[in-house]
Design an enzyme around this catalytic site. Structure first.
Site, PDB file in Angstrom:
ATOM      1  N   LYS A 125      -3.069   4.216  11.477  1.00  0.00           N
ATOM      2  CA  LYS A 125      -1.507   3.937  10.790  1.00  0.00           C
ATOM      3  C   LYS A 125      -2.462   3.228   9.478  1.00  0.00           C
ATOM      4  O   LYS A 125      -2.880   3.046   9.811  1.00  0.00           O
ATOM      5  CB  LYS A 125      -0.764   2.797  11.436  1.00  0.00           C
ATOM      6  CG  LYS A 125       0.212   2.996  10.565  1.00  0.00           C
ATOM      7  CD  LYS A 125       1.219   1.984  11.391  1.00  0.00           C
ATOM      8  CE  LYS A 125       2.358   0.861  10.222  1.00  0.00           C
ATOM      9  NZ  LYS A 125       2.503  -0.205  10.389  1.00  0.00           N
ATOM     10  N   HIS A 170       3.885   0.990   2.715  1.00  0.00           N
ATOM     11  CA  HIS A 170       5.311   0.679   1.809  1.00  0.00           C
ATOM     12  C   HIS A 170       5.922   1.601   0.723  1.00  0.00           C
ATOM     13  O   HIS A 170       7.192   2.001   1.096  1.00  0.00           O
ATOM     14  CB  HIS A 170       4.772  -0.342   1.683  1.00  0.00           C
ATOM     15  CG  HIS A 170       3.759  -1.664   2.436  1.00  0.00           C
ATOM     16  ND1 HIS A 170       2.626  -1.789   1.876  1.00  0.00           N
ATOM     17  CD2 HIS A 170       4.600  -2.546   3.569  1.00  0.00           C
ATOM     18  CE1 HIS A 170       2.177  -2.904   3.274  1.00  0.00           C
ATOM     19  NE2 HIS A 170       3.358  -2.230   4.047  1.00  0.00           N
ATOM     20  N   CYS A 182       2.952  -8.466  14.279  1.00  0.00           N
ATOM     21  CA  CYS A 182       4.044  -7.728  14.266  1.00  0.00           C
ATOM     22  C   CYS A 182       5.438  -9.291  14.217  1.00  0.00           C
ATOM     23  O   CYS A 182       6.326  -9.121  14.293  1.00  0.00           O
ATOM     24  CB  CYS A 182       4.037  -6.856  15.785  1.00  0.00           C
ATOM     25  SG  CYS A 182       3.237  -5.546  16.026  1.00  0.00           S
ATOM     26  N   CYS A 233      -3.169  -5.661  20.987  1.00  0.00           N
ATOM     27  CA  CYS A 233      -2.201  -5.185  20.249  1.00  0.00           C
ATOM     28  C   CYS A 233      -2.075  -3.698  19.433  1.00  0.00           C
ATOM     29  O   CYS A 233      -3.225  -3.809  18.843  1.00  0.00           O
ATOM     30  CB  CYS A 233      -1.335  -6.144  18.659  1.00  0.00           C
ATOM     31  SG  CYS A 233       0.088  -5.590  18.116  1.00  0.00           S
ATOM     32  N   LYS A 239      -3.844  -2.069   5.490  1.00  0.00           N
ATOM     33  CA  LYS A 239      -4.791  -3.442   4.986  1.00  0.00           C
ATOM     34  C   LYS A 239      -5.152  -4.505   6.074  1.00  0.00           C
ATOM     35  O   LYS A 239      -5.859  -4.445   5.440  1.00  0.00           O
ATOM     36  CB  LYS A 239      -4.102  -4.492   4.308  1.00  0.00           C
ATOM     37  CG  LYS A 239      -2.938  -3.506   2.994  1.00  0.00           C
ATOM     38  CD  LYS A 239      -4.343  -3.638   1.767  1.00  0.00           C
ATOM     39  CE  LYS A 239      -4.204  -4.672   0.785  1.00  0.00           C
ATOM     40  NZ  LYS A 239      -5.391  -4.409   0.094  1.00  0.00           N
ATOM     41  N   CYS A 266       2.891 -11.434  19.323  1.00  0.00           N
ATOM     42  CA  CYS A 266       1.561 -10.779  18.344  1.00  0.00           C
ATOM     43  C   CYS A 266       1.783 -11.066  16.805  1.00  0.00           C
ATOM     44  O   CYS A 266       3.072 -11.199  16.452  1.00  0.00           O
ATOM     45  CB  CYS A 266       1.482  -9.385  18.308  1.00  0.00           C
ATOM     46  SG  CYS A 266       0.666  -8.780  16.349  1.00  0.00           S
ATOM     47  N   HIS A 279       0.540  -1.231  -0.130  1.00  0.00           N
ATOM     48  CA  HIS A 279      -0.260   0.179  -0.043  1.00  0.00           C
ATOM     49  C   HIS A 279       0.559   1.017   0.152  1.00  0.00           C
ATOM     50  O   HIS A 279       2.385   0.870   0.090  1.00  0.00           O
ATOM     51  CB  HIS A 279      -0.857   0.156   0.942  1.00  0.00           C
ATOM     52  CG  HIS A 279      -0.043  -0.552   2.539  1.00  0.00           C
ATOM     53  ND1 HIS A 279       0.677   0.743   2.908  1.00  0.00           N
ATOM     54  CD2 HIS A 279      -0.531  -0.850   3.892  1.00  0.00           C
ATOM     55  CE1 HIS A 279       1.005   0.687   4.258  1.00  0.00           C
ATOM     56  NE2 HIS A 279       0.342  -0.504   4.967  1.00  0.00           N
ATOM     57  N   HIS A 305      -2.285  -3.800  15.655  1.00  0.00           N
ATOM     58  CA  HIS A 305      -3.091  -4.487  15.011  1.00  0.00           C
ATOM     59  C   HIS A 305      -4.124  -4.591  15.072  1.00  0.00           C
ATOM     60  O   HIS A 305      -5.373  -5.078  14.889  1.00  0.00           O
ATOM     61  CB  HIS A 305      -2.502  -5.875  14.940  1.00  0.00           C
ATOM     62  CG  HIS A 305      -1.403  -5.476  13.587  1.00  0.00           C
ATOM     63  ND1 HIS A 305       0.278  -5.705  15.000  1.00  0.00           N
ATOM     64  CD2 HIS A 305      -1.068  -6.053  12.270  1.00  0.00           C
ATOM     65  CE1 HIS A 305       1.417  -5.601  13.438  1.00  0.00           C
ATOM     66  NE2 HIS A 305       0.032  -6.078  12.031  1.00  0.00           N
TER      67      HIS A 305
HETATM   68  N1  MSP Z   1       8.979  -7.533   7.763  1.00  0.00           N
HETATM   69  C1  MSP Z   1       9.170  -5.499   8.697  1.00  0.00           C
HETATM   70  C2  MSP Z   1      10.688  -5.082   8.554  1.00  0.00           C
HETATM   71  C3  MSP Z   1      12.014  -5.825   8.235  1.00  0.00           C
HETATM   72  S1  MSP Z   1      12.990  -5.099   8.372  1.00  0.00           S
HETATM   73  C4  MSP Z   1      14.726  -5.909   8.246  1.00  0.00           C
HETATM   74  C5  MSP Z   1       7.879  -5.318   8.477  1.00  0.00           C
HETATM   75  N2  MSP Z   1       7.602  -5.783   7.189  1.00  0.00           N
HETATM   76  S2  MSP Z   1       6.142  -4.301   6.716  1.00  0.00           S
HETATM   77  O1  MSP Z   1       5.766  -5.200   5.963  1.00  0.00           O
HETATM   78  O2  MSP Z   1       5.193  -4.739   7.753  1.00  0.00           O
HETATM   79  O3  MSP Z   1       5.672  -2.643   6.808  1.00  0.00           O
HETATM   80  C6  MSP Z   1       7.972  -2.410   7.169  1.00  0.00           C
HETATM   81  C7  MSP Z   1       7.256  -0.861   6.422  1.00  0.00           C
HETATM   82  O4  MSP Z   1       6.351  -0.438   5.920  1.00  0.00           O
HETATM   83  C8  MSP Z   1       7.583   0.300   7.849  1.00  0.00           C
HETATM   84  O5  MSP Z   1       8.227  -0.327   8.667  1.00  0.00           O
HETATM   85  C9  MSP Z   1       7.240   1.478   7.451  1.00  0.00           C
HETATM   86  O6  MSP Z   1       8.428   2.005   6.750  1.00  0.00           O
HETATM   87  C10 MSP Z   1       6.162   0.666   6.139  1.00  0.00           C
HETATM   88  N3  MSP Z   1       4.906   1.415   6.487  1.00  0.00           N
HETATM   89  C11 MSP Z   1       4.006   0.133   6.785  1.00  0.00           C
HETATM   90  N4  MSP Z   1       2.340   0.777   6.895  1.00  0.00           N
HETATM   91  C12 MSP Z   1       2.497   2.261   7.133  1.00  0.00           C
HETATM   92  C13 MSP Z   1       2.265   3.574   6.580  1.00  0.00           C
HETATM   93  N5  MSP Z   1       0.910   3.421   7.272  1.00  0.00           N
HETATM   94  N6  MSP Z   1       2.841   4.401   7.211  1.00  0.00           N
HETATM   95  C14 MSP Z   1       3.998   4.336   7.050  1.00  0.00           C
HETATM   96  N7  MSP Z   1       4.917   3.600   6.644  1.00  0.00           N
HETATM   97  C15 MSP Z   1       4.693   2.197   6.829  1.00  0.00           C
HETATM   98  O7  MSP Z   1       7.833  -4.176   8.879  1.00  0.00           O
END
Ligand code: MSP
Length: 520
Positions: free
Chosen positions: A305, A24, A133, A155, A308, A130, A21, A158
């Site tokens: 935040k 990311h 997480c 959590c 999805k 969780c 989304h 989540h």
């Molecule tokens: N897999 C772990 C990270 C491992 S790094 C060794 C993880 N993955 S994740 O897919 O859930 O999310 C990674 C990153 O996506 C978050 O740290 C952040 O940088 C970004 N984001 C996810 N949702 C977000 C928002 N709503 N807003 C901004 N960034 C977001 O955690």
């Protein structure tokens, strides 16, 4: 060990349980802008991104979809995560998957090294886990549930209850690294940034660190613990190692010494993993800690935040299909102070697209180039004498180049863009005040007309170079139209103001075309 000659920057590696989304994509773009900027500063910049594919979360999603976890990961990587890079125009140097052999083998080497050095022992743990997480939670991390979870602790990220787990696992003696970590934060205040993130991490470590459970035996989707194949490595321990396995750890010493240490850009939700657990792991292994961990804020939808799982996710292509990747990149980098939370709104995006990109920058470029075509037959005038007003523009070019460079040095991407936009605004004001169309009416004003157009052209050249990391496609088109030689992305950004103009302009299509459709 490390010669640290490179600017090595990373994004988090993303869970493949679902599609990306805009949160990311936001992280990807920020890291990419910084990498492009440093590349254009003449540094050996190297951007790493990738996917996090092991653990219970992925296993459960794959099982629910009737495929193996590897099949699921392959599908998501090819159909969603790699395509994201093209959607928002990321110029990464590598893409690591935690299922890559180069990762698995070298992660095992790391683990064996820690085990041999006595940093790992067998222990038991019971706690609330969780799966969203992939983390054991402390009671203070939980909040009161709402809706179907009223009366339960959930959590905070989540909003679902955690699972009570009791496990016999391998543990990493993380508790022994508390003092070294506090000394690191003290001696190197830039290690964790921004300041709010640093303070949070320091107070967390000051409460005392526990040891970390780093293996699981209740499922087998993960890297096998090298000395005991009835256990797989805890997914976070596995994932963090991507930053070194991709950089050559264990298999390419020359590359590793050139690249390491890295700058990690992460969301603040995963700050502790990067600013506490990760440096502790590296200290234990005798490897240099990262150069910096920068925790950015969240994109919020409805004050929460965006995610999805909470059905507030917006796909990046929903924005880029209408506005293009440049607008996506510009909007999120400009509208949100990097390091703080920011709310996304379609209205704000449309308004900024129209007023800043289309009217402010795009029209300026089209008008100036059209005037060079009309009044000078497309030839860029070479001028001997400049007025005070022209010199002022020159001064602005130099000032904003320096200000933007300084801002990028502390990862204040929004400040860098704001500084560059002073040049956009000053150039627009300059054209309005100098009225080249009026000067063109009288041949006696020819020299003045040429000085004005030459000044405006130089300003545009400076803008193209400075904005190239943020809006790479528009600036590439502009550079070609300006008659710049080579690629704009190869021009030195710290000397953006030195550009003096090409021989001829060529026609320029609208950089940011009018958008008629209603969006949202
Ligand atoms: N897999 C772990 C990270 C491992 S790094 C060794 C993880 N993955 S994740 O897919 O859930 O999310 C990674 C990153 O996506 C978050 O740290 C952040 O940088 C970004 N984001 C996810 N949702 C977000 C928002 N709503 N807003 C901004 N960034 C977001 O955690």
């Amino acid at each position: 060990m490390s010669d640290g000659s490179s600017f090595y920057i990373t994004t988090p590696i993303f869970y493949v349980n679902d599609v990306p989304h805009i949160g990311h994509a936001y992280t990807e773009v920020a890291a990419d802008v910084l990498a492009r900027w440093h590349r254009q500063s003449g540094e050996d910049a190297w951007l790493l991104t990738g996917t996090d594919e092991h653990g219970q979360k992925i296993l459960r999603t794959a099982t629910a979809n009737g495929v193996t976890p590897k099949e699921w990961a392959d599908r998501l990587v090819e159909t969603a995560w790699k395509p994201l890079l093209a959607t928002v125009d990321i110029r990464n140097d590598d893409f690591i998957r935690t299922t890559d052999v180069r990762h698995e083998v070298n992660a095992q080497k790391f683990l064996q090294h820690l085990y041999d050095a006595g940093h790992i022992y067998t222990g038991e743990y019971e706690g609330f886990y969780c799966v969203g997480c992939e983390e054991y939670k402390q009671p203070s991390d939980l909040i009161e549930g709402v809706g179907e979870y009223v009366g339960q602790q959930v959590c905070a990220i989540h909003s679902i209850p955690c699972e009570l787990l009791h496990e016999k696992n391998y543990f990493f003696r993380m508790s022994t690294f508390g003092d070294q970590l506090l000394a690191l934060y003290e001696e190197n205040p830039n290690f964790v940034q921004p300041e709010s993130a640093r303070n949070e991490v320091i107070s967390f470590v000051k409460q005392g660190l526990s040891d970390l459970s780093i293996s699981r035996s209740s499922f087998d989707w993960g890297i096998k613990v090298p000395w005991d194949d009835s256990h797989v490595v805890y997914v976070w321990f596995d994932a963090l190692l991507n930053y070194i396995t991709a950089a050559g750890y264990g298999h390419d010493d020359e590359k590793f010494s050139r690249l390491w240490p890295a700058t990690h850009v992460v969301g603040k939700d995963i700050l502790r993993f990067h600013a506490v657990i990760w440096p502790a792991m590296l200290l234990a292994a005798g490897i240099e800690v990262p150069r910096q961990v920068f925790g950015h804020g969240w994109l919020l939808v409805g004050g929460e935040k965006m995610s999805k799982s909470k059905l507030t996710g917006i796909a990046p292509s929903q924005i880029t299909d209408t506005f293009g990747s440049d607008a996506f990149r510009y909007y999120f980098m400009r509208a949100i102070s990097f390091g703080q939370d920011g709310s996304f709104s379609w209205e704000d995006l449309s308004a900024r697209y129209q007023s800043e990109l289309a009217n402010g920058f795009g029209n300026l470029a089209s008008r100036v180039i059209a005037m060079v075509v009309r009044y000078c037959d497309g030839e860029i005038p070479v001028v001997g004498e400049f007025s005070d007003a022209d010199e002022l523009i020159r001064g602005t070019e130099k000032r904003v180049t320096d200000a933007a460079t300084l801002a990028i040095g502390h990862l204040a991407i929004h400040e860098a863009i704001a500084a560059i936009w002073e040049l956009v605004d000053d150039l627009n004001g300059y054209i309005t005040a100098q009225e080249p169309w009026a000067l063109a009416k009288d041949p006696a004003n020819r020299a003045r007309l040429e000085a004005v157009l030459a000044t405006a052209m130089r300003g545009l050249g400076t803008l193209a170079v400075l904005l190239s990391p943020v809006v790479p496609q528009a600036t590439a088109k502009l550079w070609t139209a300006l008659g710049g030689s080579g690629l704009v992305s190869d021009q030195r950004i710290d000397r953006a103001w030195e550009w003096t103009g090409g021989p001829r302009v060529s026609p320029l299509e609208a950089l940011f075309p009018r958008i008629e459709a209603t969006v949202g």
